[in-house]
Every structure is written in C-alpha cells, then in structure tokens.
Design a protein around this motif. Structure first.
Motif, PDB file in Angstrom:
ATOM      1  N   ASP A  13       0.810  -1.212   0.000  1.00  0.00           N
ATOM      2  CA  ASP A  13       0.000   0.000   0.000  1.00  0.00           C
ATOM      3  C   ASP A  13       0.850   1.273   0.000  1.00  0.00           C
ATOM      4  O   ASP A  13       0.515   2.280   0.632  1.00  0.00           O
ATOM      5  CB  ASP A  13      -0.953   0.025   1.207  1.00  0.00           C
ATOM      6  CG  ASP A  13      -2.042  -1.017   1.097  1.00  0.00           C
ATOM      7  OD1 ASP A  13      -2.374  -1.416  -0.046  1.00  0.00           O
ATOM      8  OD2 ASP A  13      -2.561  -1.451   2.143  1.00  0.00           O
ATOM      9  N   GLY A  14       1.984   1.205  -0.715  1.00  0.00           N
ATOM     10  CA  GLY A  14       2.814   2.387  -0.878  1.00  0.00           C
ATOM     11  C   GLY A  14       3.767   2.672   0.274  1.00  0.00           C
ATOM     12  O   GLY A  14       4.504   3.658   0.243  1.00  0.00           O
ATOM     13  N   ILE A  15       3.770   1.821   1.313  1.00  0.00           N
ATOM     14  CA  ILE A  15       4.607   2.033   2.494  1.00  0.00           C
ATOM     15  C   ILE A  15       5.456   0.779   2.731  1.00  0.00           C
ATOM     16  O   ILE A  15       4.969  -0.338   2.555  1.00  0.00           O
ATOM     17  CB  ILE A  15       3.726   2.303   3.741  1.00  0.00           C
ATOM     18  CG1 ILE A  15       2.903   3.585   3.551  1.00  0.00           C
ATOM     19  CG2 ILE A  15       4.570   2.402   5.008  1.00  0.00           C
ATOM     20  CD1 ILE A  15       3.730   4.857   3.511  1.00  0.00           C
ATOM     21  N   PRO A  16       6.719   0.932   3.176  1.00  0.00           N
ATOM     22  CA  PRO A  16       7.555  -0.256   3.426  1.00  0.00           C
ATOM     23  C   PRO A  16       6.953  -1.160   4.501  1.00  0.00           C
ATOM     24  O   PRO A  16       6.438  -0.687   5.512  1.00  0.00           O
ATOM     25  CB  PRO A  16       8.887   0.350   3.899  1.00  0.00           C
ATOM     26  CG  PRO A  16       8.906   1.732   3.338  1.00  0.00           C
ATOM     27  CD  PRO A  16       7.487   2.185   3.356  1.00  0.00           C
ATOM     28  N   ARG A  17       7.035  -2.467   4.268  1.00  0.00           N
ATOM     29  CA  ARG A  17       6.582  -3.459   5.239  1.00  0.00           C
ATOM     30  C   ARG A  17       7.786  -3.936   6.059  1.00  0.00           C
ATOM     31  O   ARG A  17       8.847  -4.219   5.518  1.00  0.00           O
ATOM     32  CB  ARG A  17       5.923  -4.643   4.523  1.00  0.00           C
ATOM     33  CG  ARG A  17       5.548  -5.827   5.414  1.00  0.00           C
ATOM     34  CD  ARG A  17       4.494  -5.471   6.479  1.00  0.00           C
ATOM     35  NE  ARG A  17       3.253  -5.032   5.909  1.00  0.00           N
ATOM     36  CZ  ARG A  17       2.228  -5.851   5.607  1.00  0.00           C
ATOM     37  NH1 ARG A  17       2.336  -7.147   5.809  1.00  0.00           N
ATOM     38  NH2 ARG A  17       1.123  -5.351   5.109  1.00  0.00           N
ATOM     39  N   HIS A  18       7.593  -4.045   7.378  1.00  0.00           N
ATOM     40  CA  HIS A  18       8.645  -4.527   8.277  1.00  0.00           C
ATOM     41  C   HIS A  18       8.187  -5.802   8.958  1.00  0.00           C
ATOM     42  O   HIS A  18       6.990  -6.116   8.980  1.00  0.00           O
ATOM     43  CB  HIS A  18       8.970  -3.458   9.330  1.00  0.00           C
ATOM     44  CG  HIS A  18       9.455  -2.157   8.778  1.00  0.00           C
ATOM     45  ND1 HIS A  18       9.190  -0.942   9.362  1.00  0.00           N
ATOM     46  CD2 HIS A  18      10.183  -1.890   7.653  1.00  0.00           C
ATOM     47  CE1 HIS A  18       9.742   0.020   8.658  1.00  0.00           C
ATOM     48  NE2 HIS A  18      10.344  -0.533   7.607  1.00  0.00           N
ATOM     49  N   LEU A  19       9.139  -6.538   9.543  1.00  0.00           N
ATOM     50  CA  LEU A  19       8.785  -7.698  10.361  1.00  0.00           C
ATOM     51  C   LEU A  19       8.323  -7.192  11.719  1.00  0.00           C
ATOM     52  O   LEU A  19       9.029  -6.420  12.376  1.00  0.00           O
ATOM     53  CB  LEU A  19       9.967  -8.649  10.512  1.00  0.00           C
ATOM     54  CG  LEU A  19       9.642 -10.010  11.131  1.00  0.00           C
ATOM     55  CD1 LEU A  19       8.736 -10.811  10.204  1.00  0.00           C
ATOM     56  CD2 LEU A  19      10.918 -10.805  11.399  1.00  0.00           C
ATOM     57  N   PHE A  20       7.168  -7.647  12.146  1.00  0.00           N
ATOM     58  CA  PHE A  20       6.525  -7.083  13.343  1.00  0.00           C
ATOM     59  C   PHE A  20       6.637  -8.024  14.518  1.00  0.00           C
ATOM     60  O   PHE A  20       6.431  -9.240  14.389  1.00  0.00           O
ATOM     61  CB  PHE A  20       5.043  -6.802  13.049  1.00  0.00           C
ATOM     62  CG  PHE A  20       4.250  -6.342  14.235  1.00  0.00           C
ATOM     63  CD1 PHE A  20       4.478  -5.096  14.798  1.00  0.00           C
ATOM     64  CD2 PHE A  20       3.288  -7.169  14.803  1.00  0.00           C
ATOM     65  CE1 PHE A  20       3.750  -4.673  15.905  1.00  0.00           C
ATOM     66  CE2 PHE A  20       2.552  -6.753  15.908  1.00  0.00           C
ATOM     67  CZ  PHE A  20       2.787  -5.505  16.461  1.00  0.00           C
ATOM     68  N   ARG A  21       6.982  -7.464  15.684  1.00  0.00           N
ATOM     69  CA  ARG A  21       6.957  -8.196  16.935  1.00  0.00           C
ATOM     70  C   ARG A  21       6.170  -7.384  17.942  1.00  0.00           C
ATOM     71  O   ARG A  21       6.555  -6.242  18.257  1.00  0.00           O
ATOM     72  CB  ARG A  21       8.372  -8.451  17.476  1.00  0.00           C
ATOM     73  CG  ARG A  21       8.387  -9.183  18.829  1.00  0.00           C
ATOM     74  CD  ARG A  21       9.775  -9.384  19.354  1.00  0.00           C
ATOM     75  NE  ARG A  21      10.428  -8.136  19.714  1.00  0.00           N
ATOM     76  CZ  ARG A  21      10.206  -7.471  20.863  1.00  0.00           C
ATOM     77  NH1 ARG A  21       9.348  -7.926  21.745  1.00  0.00           N
ATOM     78  NH2 ARG A  21      10.870  -6.350  21.117  1.00  0.00           N
ATOM     79  N   PRO A  22       5.077  -7.899  18.487  1.00  0.00           N
ATOM     80  CA  PRO A  22       4.305  -7.153  19.468  1.00  0.00           C
ATOM     81  C   PRO A  22       5.187  -6.771  20.659  1.00  0.00           C
ATOM     82  O   PRO A  22       5.979  -7.582  21.147  1.00  0.00           O
ATOM     83  CB  PRO A  22       3.210  -8.132  19.885  1.00  0.00           C
ATOM     84  CG  PRO A  22       3.102  -9.092  18.748  1.00  0.00           C
ATOM     85  CD  PRO A  22       4.482  -9.214  18.185  1.00  0.00           C
ATOM     86  N   VAL A  23       5.063  -5.549  21.118  1.00  0.00           N
ATOM     87  CA  VAL A  23       5.860  -5.086  22.246  1.00  0.00           C
ATOM     88  C   VAL A  23       5.320  -5.684  23.549  1.00  0.00           C
ATOM     89  O   VAL A  23       4.126  -5.648  23.791  1.00  0.00           O
ATOM     90  CB  VAL A  23       5.842  -3.541  22.318  1.00  0.00           C
ATOM     91  CG1 VAL A  23       6.650  -3.063  23.531  1.00  0.00           C
ATOM     92  CG2 VAL A  23       6.428  -2.952  21.040  1.00  0.00           C
TER      93      VAL A  23
END
Length: 410
Positions: free
Chosen positions: A400-410
């Motif tokens: 959607d036009g924005i970089p995707r990162h690997l996510f880890r819930p805080v």
C-alpha cells in the motif's frame, strides 16, 4: 552445533542491525542449532528472563528478507553496564543459571563499544568458572568507532542517508534569497568520533558543491574562528550549509551544546546525552552576523532510514552475523567478528575474529591526516574510505505504498 543459541541487541539501533540478527538465525539453524533464542532488551532483559524463540517470528525466507529490511532493534535494546565480577558475582551467577536452564551453547551480542564490554566480562567469567558457553561479539554502530575493524555494519547506511540528506538540504537552501544570506547548520551524531559528520562530504559531486564547512569532534572547536569563516563565506555567496558533530568541544573540554543548556541526563556508561549544538551555533551566527539561520538535527533519522540503506552494508551485516555463529561453533569465545578490507578497487571485504579485550572500551577516531589543515573539512582519503560502503540499494518490500517490516508485538 548441538545446543541452543541466544542472541541479543544492545546500544543504539541501526538500519542494518536486524540484518545481522537474520544472519545469526539462519546460520545457526543451518549449523544444526536446536533453538535460537532472542533476548528482549539485551542483557538487561535476560536478567529478567525475557526472551523469545525466534522461530516463532522467522518462519520462511520472506520473513528473513523483511527482517533484513526492518530498522531499529527487532529484539529491543538496552544500555546496561554489567558490574565487574568482583563487585557483584550474584549478577553473573544469575545470568549463567539462565543460560544453563536454556542449554545455551553460544551467546551472541550485537552492539558497539559498550556491548563488547559485556562480552568481555561474560567470557572472563566463563573462563574463571570453567563454564562451556562461548561468547562472541557481533559489531554494530553507526558511529563506526570500534577498534580493529575496518568499519562497522550500520555505518554505511547512515553515511548514505547523511550524504543524501545534506545534498537535499543544500538544494533546498538555494530556493529563497535573503538580504544578508542564510546559514543552515546540520547537527550529526558523533560524540567523540567524526565518521558520521565526515560523511556529509559524500553530497559533493558534479551537481552539488557539498557543505561549505565540516567540523568533526576530534579537533577543538574555535567559536570565534567559526564566526569569521561564516562571515567570509556570506560575503561571496547567499547560502551557507555547515555540517557539525553533536560532540563538538571547545579547547577547555566543554561541549558546544553545553553553552546553551545544561546536560543533565547521563546513561549507565556515564555518557551525557548531547543535543543542541546546531541550535546554539545558529543562534550565535544570527547574533554575530544578523543573517537568517536554520538549525537541523538529523537525530534518530540517520540511524532508522532503512528505505535508504546501503546494499553493501546490509550484506555485510548479514555476513558478520553468520560469522559470529561460525566462530562460536568452531570453539572461539571472548572474540568479536571484524571486517577486513581486502581491496578498494574493486571493493572486497572479508571477516576475521579478534580478541574482544583489545576492542572493548576503546574508540577508533578519524585520523588527523584525513582532515584538512584548517580542520573544517575532510580530506580525499576519508571520502575514498567511505564511498565503497554506501554502494547499492536495498528495495523495501512495499505494501500500500509504504515499506513493510517484520513485526513483533511489544
């Protein structure tokens, strides 16, 4: 490799630190490690028994590529100073008890000077007690100030970001004309070492004259001479752009930023939090010359701009992560992986391991011969050193036009 590995991240994040984490994980799994644990917030989190199984987050090759392109520290970071062994043996007993419980064969710590101090102390304790866990440091710092390594992962991407940003700032500064001119002062990270500030020179080329002045923290800063140079520059041009290190000091040892404010915050390693150098100098110039001034502080942007990461930097960060696991698997401990430049043209760089005792708590500064005689710019030797480190691009994975990162819930 028969046991488990644990890896942590410490100190200031970079755009490449997670690429080293990916290198640790993939190499460990390829070499037969049963589990790869990640400390949450470094050694401080480990003391609280906060850790994760990285296989819960890195499930496939896409996750690995996302992690390599994710800025900041995926595991969380810390600035925690381990006491000397004789000062608080209980801290070490607790850490090694946790390592035993997790069946840890190798402990990998990704960080800078202070992180290598942690590796040094833990490996020393293991030697004293005959503990089998091996401890390896994996270099990381945008400051590029670790000893015995040609450069550090994270620096190339930060230098690329700074060179690009300075070029864009210079272009912007010529848009409007003011009667007495305009002076733009850009503050760049660097407490004692000017590797980052010097990278502002990368903006210079056929389509850009580069910054007018560059001041590194290795040399004493003369406020009066600075004002005179700015005044002389404004006599022949309408816009002046200057790059300064946050760690500029006067000949009496005071930080320039202390002239405008008191520095109250000090971290666990005794480092003052520096900020306001550009702001003070902009106010000084405005008062002395009466021209329009701007102060710009790149702050965390220079270490988190993964959209502008250097391909060389990301690849080398992954490489040193893998080399750290390989060193531990082959029996090394109390060592740090270093980058060894083999050739400039074409650029080639390999890895070695060096004794962490010769690295921890030391700082590699910009050589005096890599600065000009006046101390207000870098020499060609500096530019030739850093330019290979910023080559190539790493395309973000866009959604959607924005970089995707690997996510880890805080």
């Amino acid at each position: 490799m028969n046991g488990n590995i644990i890896v942590g991240q410490s100190g200031g994040p970079t755009a490449a630190i997670n690429s080293s984490l990916a290198g640790v994980y993939r190499t460990a799994k390829d070499r037969g490690a049963r589990k790869v644990f990640g400390m949450l917030h470094g050694i401080q989190g480990l003391l609280q028994e906060r850790y994760i199984d990285l296989s819960d987050y890195i499930k496939n090759d896409l996750d690995t590529e996302l992690l390599k392109r994710t800025p900041a520290a995926f595991l969380g970071s810390c600035r925690f100073k381990l006491p000397e062994i004789h000062e608080d043996r209980e801290v070490y007993e607790k850490i090694f008890g946790i390592l035993d419980k997790l069946d840890i064969e190798a402990f990998i710590y990704i960080g800078g000077n202070d992180s290598m101090d942690t590796i040094k102390k833990l490996s020393d304790y293991a030697i004293v007690t005959g503990h089998p866990t091996r401890f390896i440091g994996c270099p990381k710092t945008i400051d590029n100030d670790l000893a015995l390594t040609d450069h550090t992962p994270g620096y190339g991407s930060a230098a690329k970001y700074i060179g690009t940003s300075i070029k864009e700032i210079i272009r912007d500064s010529f848009c409007l004309e003011y009667e007495k001119g305009v002076v733009t002062i850009v503050e760049i990270m660097g407490r004692n070492a000017g590797w980052l500030t010097g990278s502002a020179s990368l903006s210079r080329g056929e389509d850009c004259c580069g910054p007018d002045l560059i001041y590194l923290p290795e040399l004493p800063f003369d406020l009066k001479k600075f004002g005179e140079k700015v005044k002389n520059l404004l006599s022949s041009k309408s816009s002046v752009v200057i790059a300064v290190s946050e760690g500029l000091r006067l000949s009496d040892g005071r930080y320039v930023c202390e002239l405008g404010q008191s520095l109250d915050f000090v971290d666990a390693f005794g480092h003052k939090q520096l900020s306001g150098t550009a702001n003070y100098l902009a106010s000084y110039v405005a008062g002395e010359i009466g021209c329009k001034t701007r102060s710009i502080e790149l702050s965390t942007l220079q270490r988190s701009g993964s959209h502008l990461a250097s391909r060389v930097d990301i690849l080398e960060a992954y490489q040193v992560g893998g080399a750290a696991v390989k060193a531990a698997d082959e029996g090394d401990s109390g060592k740090m992986v270093v980058l060894n430049r083999i050739s400039d043209d074409p650029y080639q760089c390999g890895t070695k391991v060096k004794d962490v005792h010769k690295i921890a708590n030391d700082e590699k500064l910009v050589p005096r011969k890599w600065m000009n005689e006046e101390g207000d710019y870098v020499a060609e030797e500096f530019i030739n050193y850093v330019r290979p480190l910023i080559q190539g691009d790493v395309s973000p994975i866009m959604v959607d036009g924005i970089p995707r990162h690997l996510f880890r819930p805080v």
